[in-house]
Design an enzyme around this catalytic site. Structure first.
Site, PDB file in Angstrom:
ATOM      1  N   LYS A  53      31.043 100.373   1.076  1.00 36.00           N
ATOM      2  CA  LYS A  53      32.401 100.159   0.577  1.00 36.00           C
ATOM      3  C   LYS A  53      33.429 100.833   1.477  1.00 36.00           C
ATOM      4  CE  LYS A  53      30.839  99.419  -4.119  1.00 36.00           C
ATOM      5  NZ  LYS A  53      30.838  99.714  -5.548  1.00 36.00           N
ATOM      6  N   GLN A  97      31.479 105.120  -8.934  1.00 34.64           N
ATOM      7  CA  GLN A  97      30.211 104.416  -8.727  1.00 34.64           C
ATOM      8  C   GLN A  97      29.252 104.712  -9.880  1.00 34.64           C
ATOM      9  OE1 GLN A  97      29.828 102.256  -6.238  1.00 34.64           O
ATOM     10  NE2 GLN A  97      27.677 101.797  -6.527  1.00 34.64           N
ATOM     11  N   ASP A 120      37.241  97.885 -10.451  1.00 35.55           N
ATOM     12  CA  ASP A 120      35.937  97.380 -10.879  1.00 35.55           C
ATOM     13  C   ASP A 120      36.069  96.410 -12.055  1.00 35.55           C
ATOM     14  OD1 ASP A 120      33.695  98.194  -9.408  1.00 35.55           O
ATOM     15  OD2 ASP A 120      33.841 100.238 -10.201  1.00 35.55           O
TER      16      ASP A 120
END
Ligand code: L34
Length: 284
Positions: A53, A97, A120
């Site tokens: 990422k 995460q 997200d």
């Protein structure tokens, strides 16, 4: 007949290039899009994903702020960091995460992220918008599945779509997105009685169960579109999807590989979401 292998690396590269042009437009207006990536603990797979990422951010021209916290970080400390980033005008996106260590309540953490920085798409507010068909920040993996299908020239409208798995991260949101594309959607899970028959009726299967090679060739119909979200690490260290790729590719019409399918798309869609978050915040 042999299936078309959908090249997630190639399609994700195109999307990252589109994001790069968009980021350049922001830059030209004196704006530097910025993503904060938070990793708690040292799960090796999470490390790989987070590194990918950060690399993608660099390529696209998004500034990344990296927070790598110890496994022992308390929930309170994590919530305080999120609150700080919520109020930081420089920061457009916040990504925590998953999975988190067991002592941290995942839902509490996701709820703490400002919805307009929730790149997200996991905050209940964004989940709600998705479920009423007004999604803004869409969960990256599900959005990546839809892009793979569309950019392969496949029309979802009216198709029988079977999603195997009902997680909050993939199964449920991808079902909502398929529905928004006018697919006829069925969601299977561990209590479903006749998964094989349900799958045999599918024009499009999205496999997100987390069981290596769960979808076998005798469960798919000739010419079906098979999207494999699974990333299972086998004992020999190799990655394997939720689909028996070698057998299914002889029968499917289109199929995604693992690696090189949905995984890279997750990251490309995250880049798009960061820029979308930046745009949303500037309009506010
Ligand atoms: N908060 N947590 C949050 N957001 C996410 O969107 C994720 N996800 C999933 C796990 N936790 C998360 C990811 O980032 C899965 N995921 C992810 C990201 C990237 C890749 C796979 C999963 C990826 O780069 N896959 C490569 C192979 C990488 C390797 O060698 O291990 C591929 O080609 O599939």
């Amino acid at each position: 007949m042999s299936a078309v292998i959908i090249d997630g690396k190639k399609i994700s590269a195109q999307i990252k290039d589109e994001a790069k042009s968009l980021a350049a437009e922001f830059n030209a207006d004196g704006i530097q899009p910025c993503l904060a990536v938070i990793l708690v603990g040292d799960d090796p797979a999470s490390r790989v994903y987070v590194r990918n990422k950060k690399r993608a951010c660099e390529y696209v021209g998004i500034k990344s702020l990296s927070y790598e916290l110890s496994e022992k970080t308390s929930q309170q400390e994590l919530l305080e960091l999120i609150e700080k980033l919520n109020n930081d005008k420089e920061c457009n996106g916040i990504l925590v995460q998953l999975p988190l260590p067991e002592h941290i309540d995942e839902q509490k953490v996701l709820l703490a992220i400002r919805p307009d920085k929730d790149v997200d798409g996991f905050h209940p507010y964004n989940v709600g918008l998705l479920s009423i068909g007004s999604a803004r920040l869409k969960a990256c993996t599900p959005a990546g599945c839809i892009e793979l299908i569309k950019r392969s020239g496949i029309d979802i409208q009216g198709k029988s779509c079977v999603v195997v798995g009902r997680s909050n991260i993939v199964g449920k949101p991808v079902s909502m997105l398929l529905l928004a594309e006018n697919g006829t959607v069925t969601v299977c899970h561990s209590k479903t009685k006749n998964i094989k028959d349900v799958c045999l009726g599918a024009d499009i299967i999205v496999a997100a169960v987390g069981i290596p090679k769960f979808i076998k060739a005798d469960m798919i119909k000739d010419g079906a579109v098979i999207i494999d979200v699974g990333i299972n690490r086998l004992e020999n260290g190799k990655l394997c999807g939720d689909v028996d790729f070698e057998a299914c590719k002889e029968k499917a019409g289109f199929i995604t590989p693992v690696p090189g399918g949905v995984g890279p798309m997750t990251i490309a869609m995250l880049m798009k979401n960061c820029l979308e978050a930046c745009r949303i915040q500037r309009m506010a």
